[in-house]
Write an enzyme that holds these catalytic residues in place. Structure first.
Site, PDB file in Angstrom:
ATOM      1  N   CYS A 113      -4.802   9.942  -9.077  1.00  0.00           N
ATOM      2  CA  CYS A 113      -4.334  11.321  -9.214  1.00  0.00           C
ATOM      3  C   CYS A 113      -4.636  11.801 -10.634  1.00  0.00           C
ATOM      4  O   CYS A 113      -4.333  11.089 -11.597  1.00  0.00           O
ATOM      5  CB  CYS A 113      -2.834  11.401  -8.934  1.00  0.00           C
ATOM      6  SG  CYS A 113      -2.169  13.074  -9.090  1.00  0.00           S
ATOM      7  N   HIS A 155      -3.571  14.205   0.144  1.00  0.00           N
ATOM      8  CA  HIS A 155      -3.059  14.097  -1.228  1.00  0.00           C
ATOM      9  C   HIS A 155      -2.721  15.485  -1.794  1.00  0.00           C
ATOM     10  O   HIS A 155      -1.655  15.680  -2.396  1.00  0.00           O
ATOM     11  CB  HIS A 155      -4.129  13.395  -2.074  1.00  0.00           C
ATOM     12  CG  HIS A 155      -3.797  13.188  -3.508  1.00  0.00           C
ATOM     13  ND1 HIS A 155      -3.639  11.933  -4.066  1.00  0.00           N
ATOM     14  CD2 HIS A 155      -3.609  14.073  -4.526  1.00  0.00           C
ATOM     15  CE1 HIS A 155      -3.351  12.065  -5.356  1.00  0.00           C
ATOM     16  NE2 HIS A 155      -3.332  13.347  -5.659  1.00  0.00           N
ATOM     17  N   GLU A 156      -3.617  16.449  -1.591  1.00  0.00           N
ATOM     18  CA  GLU A 156      -3.406  17.790  -2.160  1.00  0.00           C
ATOM     19  C   GLU A 156      -2.305  18.542  -1.416  1.00  0.00           C
ATOM     20  O   GLU A 156      -1.510  19.251  -2.038  1.00  0.00           O
ATOM     21  CB  GLU A 156      -4.717  18.584  -2.163  1.00  0.00           C
ATOM     22  CG  GLU A 156      -5.869  17.951  -2.942  1.00  0.00           C
ATOM     23  CD  GLU A 156      -5.524  17.547  -4.366  1.00  0.00           C
ATOM     24  OE1 GLU A 156      -4.624  18.161  -4.975  1.00  0.00           O
ATOM     25  OE2 GLU A 156      -6.141  16.594  -4.875  1.00  0.00           O
ATOM     26  N   HIS A 159       0.890  17.465  -2.778  1.00  0.00           N
ATOM     27  CA  HIS A 159       1.243  18.123  -4.046  1.00  0.00           C
ATOM     28  C   HIS A 159       1.969  19.445  -3.797  1.00  0.00           C
ATOM     29  O   HIS A 159       2.930  19.772  -4.496  1.00  0.00           O
ATOM     30  CB  HIS A 159      -0.005  18.405  -4.888  1.00  0.00           C
ATOM     31  CG  HIS A 159      -0.447  17.259  -5.753  1.00  0.00           C
ATOM     32  ND1 HIS A 159       0.408  16.578  -6.588  1.00  0.00           N
ATOM     33  CD2 HIS A 159      -1.659  16.686  -5.931  1.00  0.00           C
ATOM     34  CE1 HIS A 159      -0.262  15.636  -7.228  1.00  0.00           C
ATOM     35  NE2 HIS A 159      -1.522  15.661  -6.844  1.00  0.00           N
TER      36      HIS A 159
END
Ligand code: ZN
Length: 198
Positions: A113, A155-156, A159
């Site tokens: 990250c 992953h995004e 976030h």
């Protein structure tokens, strides 16, 4: 040979943005769900352009708005799928769909990250992902991918929900990741990647 042009099914990434310092894990904005996008205006486009510039300066494949300190549910990416073909896009208010049942296969490749730089560790995730959301003009967009792209989309989207991949790791792996990050600290000063871009 020049880089192959990426696939841009919903248009190219915005350009002309400024590189901004990377927000790090531990900063409150990264650990709470982001505000949904409600206004698709010039300000949003300018933010997306800064995100793109910062992602490239940091050699990343994806970046969420909270990673440059903005409480906005949006991410940008330029990431290859399993076939090696890069796909680029902007997604506001992303909603993730993952395979279920017998279609669900975990890929335990390494993950890293930009907001915890210098550290990578295995993080099992489904090997296919689809994201639905909106582009910079408020138009519906859909992206799907395999390989690193599947990981990136997950992953995004995490976030934008206030989750970092360290939250998904067992304690032992989290400690190992912390050590690698600490060892690399000198390479990533507080304003990284701004200095690298100058
Ligand atoms: Zn990240």
């Amino acid at each position: 040979m020049p880089d192959q042009e990426p696939l841009a099914p919903h248009g190219p990434l915005p350009v002309g943005g400024s590189v901004r310092p990377m927000t790090r894990w531990g900063t409150p904005v990264m650990h709470a769900p982001q505000q949904p996008v409600t206004s698709y205006d010039d300000g949003l486009r300018a933010l997306a352009a800064d995100m793109v510039a910062t992602m490239y300066a940091a050699d990343g494949v994806g970046l969420a708005a909270c990673q440059i300190g903005e409480d906005v549910a949006m991410f940008v990416f330029d990431c290859p799928g399993e076939d090696g073909v890069r796909v680029v896009g902007v997604v506001c208010n992303p909603v993730l769909t993952l395979p279920e049942g017998s279609d669900r296969n975990l890929d335990d490749s390494d993950e890293g990250c930009l907001s915890f730089p210098g550290a990578f560790i295995e993080c099992p995730r489904p090997d296919f992902a689809r994201v639905d959301g909106f582009g910079l003009d408020g138009e519906p967009v859909t992206f799907e991918g395999t390989g690193l792209l599947a990981r990136c989309l997950q992953h995004e989207t995490d976030h934008t929900l206030g989750t970092v991949f360290g939250d998904r790791l067992p304690t032992k792996a989290r400690k190992k990741l912390q050590k690698a990050h600490d060892r690399a600290a000198d390479e990533f000063p507080p304003d990284w990647p701004v200095a690298d871009a100058e």
